[in-house]
Every structure is written in C-alpha cells, then in structure tokens.
Scaffold this active site. Structure first.
Site, PDB file in Angstrom:
ATOM      1  N   GLU A  65      55.340  53.668 108.774  1.00 59.04           N
ATOM      2  CA  GLU A  65      55.925  52.536 108.218  1.00 59.04           C
ATOM      3  C   GLU A  65      56.274  51.288 109.023  1.00 59.04           C
ATOM      4  O   GLU A  65      56.071  50.344 108.598  1.00 59.04           O
ATOM      5  CB  GLU A  65      57.419  52.966 107.645  1.00 59.04           C
ATOM      6  N   LYS A  76      56.874  51.242  93.720  1.00 59.34           N
ATOM      7  CA  LYS A  76      58.219  51.122  92.936  1.00 59.34           C
ATOM      8  C   LYS A  76      58.036  50.195  91.595  1.00 59.34           C
ATOM      9  O   LYS A  76      58.374  50.545  90.626  1.00 59.34           O
ATOM     10  CB  LYS A  76      59.204  50.575  93.827  1.00 59.34           C
ATOM     11  N   HIS A 114      44.311  77.588 113.089  1.00 61.18           N
ATOM     12  CA  HIS A 114      43.241  78.470 112.251  1.00 61.18           C
ATOM     13  C   HIS A 114      43.221  77.703 110.780  1.00 61.18           C
ATOM     14  O   HIS A 114      42.531  78.177 109.741  1.00 61.18           O
ATOM     15  CB  HIS A 114      44.090  79.514 111.954  1.00 61.18           C
TER      16      HIS A 114
END
Ligand code: PA5
Length: 443
Positions: free
Chosen positions: A285, A420, A306
């Site tokens: 951010e 949003k 792995h």
C-alpha cells in the site's frame, strides 16, 4: 538488535552502486525526518514508540483485567487491513503453533470483519455460542463495510446473550477521536473506546491500541513489545550507513532499479506467516502507486520450497528475496537415532531440528543466488515480544524511507477506493445509482 546481511547481493551489484543507493536512502531519511515530504500529515508513527507511557499501557491492561474477572475465554477482534494485520501477526508469532490451551496465557483471540464470507461469519457464531465472549471493534474511519457488517452480527449476539447493559462492558471500540459511525455508536452505547490518532495510517498502527490492545488481551507482554520498538526507534533515528532501515531501503531500491520488481519475504518459521501478511500490506500500500513499486510477495520455508521453489530457482528473473532469520529458537529438539536406520537418516541423529532448518536456509540462499535471485538477510535474535516490537518499527521506518527513495507518497492509498465504490453501487447504496446502472451493463 537487527542485522542486515547484503552478502547475497554482491553478485548483482557493486559496492559503489550500493554506496550510491545509501546516499539516496539518506535523502529519503532526510525527507522523512524533515516532515516536509509527501504525506507528512501521516508521520505520527515515526516518534510514536518513545511517547508510549506506562499510563497508556495501563488503560489496555485495565480491559484485560476486566474481562479476566468475567472469565472471558473468547475475544473477537473485528477489523480489516491495517486495523487487523499487526495484531494478527504478533499473536500468531507469539502463540503456540497447535493447541489453544497449551502455553496459552489469555483467552482465545479470533479475528472477524476481515472478509465478507458468510460461512466464516456463521462459523464464528457457532464458536461464540459455546464461549464466554467479548469483542474489540477497530476501524479508524469507522465506516469500512467488512468490519461494520461483522460488528452488527457480533454486537447483536452479545446483546442477546448478556443483555444490553452487560454488552457495553464486553465491547471496546478503537476508532477516530471524533468522526465516523463507530465513534457515534460507541458514544451512544457507552463503550470504552480508544483513539487512533489522525496522523497514523492503518498500516502504521500496530503500536497503537489497534495492535497493542488485542496483543495484551491474548496474554502477551506489551511492555516488552514497546521497549523493543523504543530501542529500535533510537537505532533507526541515526543518519548513518549502519542504520538497518537505511540499509534495507537502499538495497531494495537498488535491486528494483536493476530490474528486480518482486520482493519475496522468506521465513523459516511458520509463526512468521502473518508477519509477512502485515509486511505485504505495509509495503504494497505504501509503494504500489503512480505505476511504480516493488510487488511484495512471501513464502514460508521449507514448506514453500516444495511449491514455489521451482519458480524462484528458474522462473522469470525479476525476483529478489529478503530472508528473515531468527538466530535462536525458543525450544530444543533433536533428531532421534534409529537402530534399524531404514530411512538412512542416522547421519542426522543428535542434530537439532534447527540445524537442519538453518542448513536448508543456507543451501537455498546459495542455490537462489546461483539461479539469479539476489538475497537480503534480516537477522534478529529471537521470536519474542521485544524483538517483534523492534521488527515492526524497523519495517515501518524502512518503508517510509524506501517510499521516498522510490518517489511516491508512502502514506496514502488512493487506489483502495476503486473497488469500494463499485461494491457500494452493486449493493444499492443510496447515491450510487448512476454507477450501479453502468456496472450492471458490464455484468
Ligand atoms: O492501511 C490502511 O489505511 C487500510 O488498510 C485500512 O487500515 C483498512 O482499510 C481499514 O480501515 P479502517 O480502519 O478505517 O476500517
């Protein structure tokens, strides 16, 4: 307390190049310390540790005592992003890996409001049914949808189970001092509330009540955590090439400019998984904007050797790794000897598991350097409250410096608003009708 190892970068950049980036990091440091750079109204975290007094911590401990007296055995911490990841990271790093009751000093602390999964919330209600519950709701803006939805459910549940008056004793709010729906609600209901200062952004808030209250509730020592942060604040305040925050900011920008666009934070202890999640938010951010920024990723080894090991060894050569190395583990366990030795592992008998882990780490670092992946090492002594407090502050300081070296405002996050707006439109929030019509055509 923290040492930066840059030996794993020497095959990729010269000493002169490093010194050039140390100079750039000094400039970033100066911008930060002068408080004249972009986002300078969000620098409250920078001198925060040294302002935390025992009286401030006593207020959080009062909540711990109050809920202990009520035998609360489940604390639901509601928040998202910066209002959740720091506490989650610390509690996961300090807790027993397995049993809730082994080595557990406080009540079980669980997190909600960090997703919108209906199953998650329904299962939380199952848990709350069989527990003695209290809740901390954390939202700086007081208007974020995910925690607000979770809080409605948790508040209603607590009120129904214990009554409205007792619910006010069992709910604590952490929010803005004056604004936002949560502040209004908290005042109206008479909750104990703690303030997130205006000048501290969510991702820099772990050493405020946002992080320290849940960490204290989980039974961990916040005095030691704050002490670690205070000591690190002193170290990171030095305008010196020995300052680990300056070194880390210099190295990552040097590698980024050399085409290494993804940084993978590597740990060799699963307890650090959420420290990586917290770090990803902090750096992602803070730096990912204006078309720039290192992409923060993470792996937990040896598990991920792995799964992701193949890519890191031989995939796109735009990666570098930052390896968190904890010098001393907290427990001691050796590989047992076996008479039959059918698995051929007696060459390991008597060796500490940690020796195997450290050998795996050293082997991986060398293999990845050979594969074209530069390595930065961040070493600290042990995984406890003191060192975590120091580590949190170190990463914050380095992030502020690094963002200025990159040339962005490390303290805003304009990009998180886009989803949003769309979500509000799709959910029919008043005022979003036009956008809703546009979006529905695209569905
Ligand atoms: O770093 C940030 O600012 C964000 O991640 C916020 O912490 C997150 O969106 C939650 O916001 P709030 O605390 O206002 O609910």
């Amino acid at each position: 307390m923290i040492t930066i190892d840059r030996s794993g970068c020497s095959a990729f950049a010269s000493e002169a190049q490093y010194q050039q980036y140390i100079e750039k990091a000094f400039q970033g440091f100066d911008t930060l310390e002068s408080e004249k750079g972009a986002g300078n109204d969000f620098l409250g975290w920078n001198r925060l540790p040294s302002t935390i007094t025992s009286d401030i911590l006593a207020q959080y401990k009062e909540v711990v005592e109050r809920w202990n007296k009520k035998d609360v055995d489940l604390v639901v911490v509601i928040g998202i992003g910066g209002s959740y990841l720091g506490a989650k990271a610390a509690i996961a790093a300090l807790s027993h890996n397995f049993a809730l009751n082994i080595g557990q000093k406080g009540p079980q602390v669980v997190f909600a409001g960090n997703n919108l999964s209906e199953d998650y919330m329904a299962e939380l209600m199952d848990l709350m049914q069989i527990k003695n519950v209290a809740a901390v709701v954390i939202s700086k803006s007081g208007t974020t949808t995910e925690p607000a939805v979770a809080f409605r459910l948790v508040k209603q549940f607590i009120e129904q189970k214990y009554g409205v008056k007792e619910a006010a004793e069992r709910i604590v709010a952490v929010t803005d001092k004056a604004r936002g729906a949560l502040k209004t609600l908290s005042n109206a209901e008479g909750y104990t509330s703690f303030v997130i200062e205006d000048n501290i952004g969510g991702r820099y808030s772990v050493l405020t009540p946002v992080g320290l209250l849940p960490i204290a509730l989980a039974g961990f020592d916040i005095d030691k955590m704050v002490q670690g942060a205070q000591d690190m604040e002193k170290i990171c305040s030095q305008r010196s090439a020995e300052n680990p925050a300056i070194q880390y900011a210099a190295l990552r920008n040097m590698l980024y400019d050399a085409g290494k666009k993804t940084e993978i934070l590597v740990n060799y202890n699963p307890k650090l998984l959420y420290v990586s999640e917290w770090w990803k938010q902090l750096y992602g951010e803070s730096e990912g904007k204006d078309g720039k920024g290192i992409f923060p990723a993470s792996v937990s080894n040896t598990t991920d050797l792995h799964s992701m090991g193949q890519y890191i060894q031989q995939g796109e050569r735009t990666l570098f790794e930052t390896v968190l190395y904890v010098r001393k583990c907290n427990r001691s366990l050796a590989v047992p000897s076996d008479k039959e030795n059918l698995d051929g592992l007696n060459f390991l008998a008597g060796k500490r598991i940690e020796e195997c882990n450290t050998s795996a780490m050293l082997a991986t670092i060398m293999a990845h350097i050979d594969g074209g992946v530069p390595q930065i090492g961040i070493e600290f002594d042990t995984l406890d409250e003191y060192h975590l407090g120091g580590l949190f502050y170190f990463f914050e300081k380095a992030c502020g410096i690094s963002g200025y070296v990159l040339g962005v405002n490390p303290f805003n996050q304009p990009g998180v608003e886009a989803y949003k707006k769309n979500m509000f439109a799709l959910l029919g929030k008043p005022g979003y009708e036009e956008l809703a019509a546009e979006l529905k055509k695209r569905l």
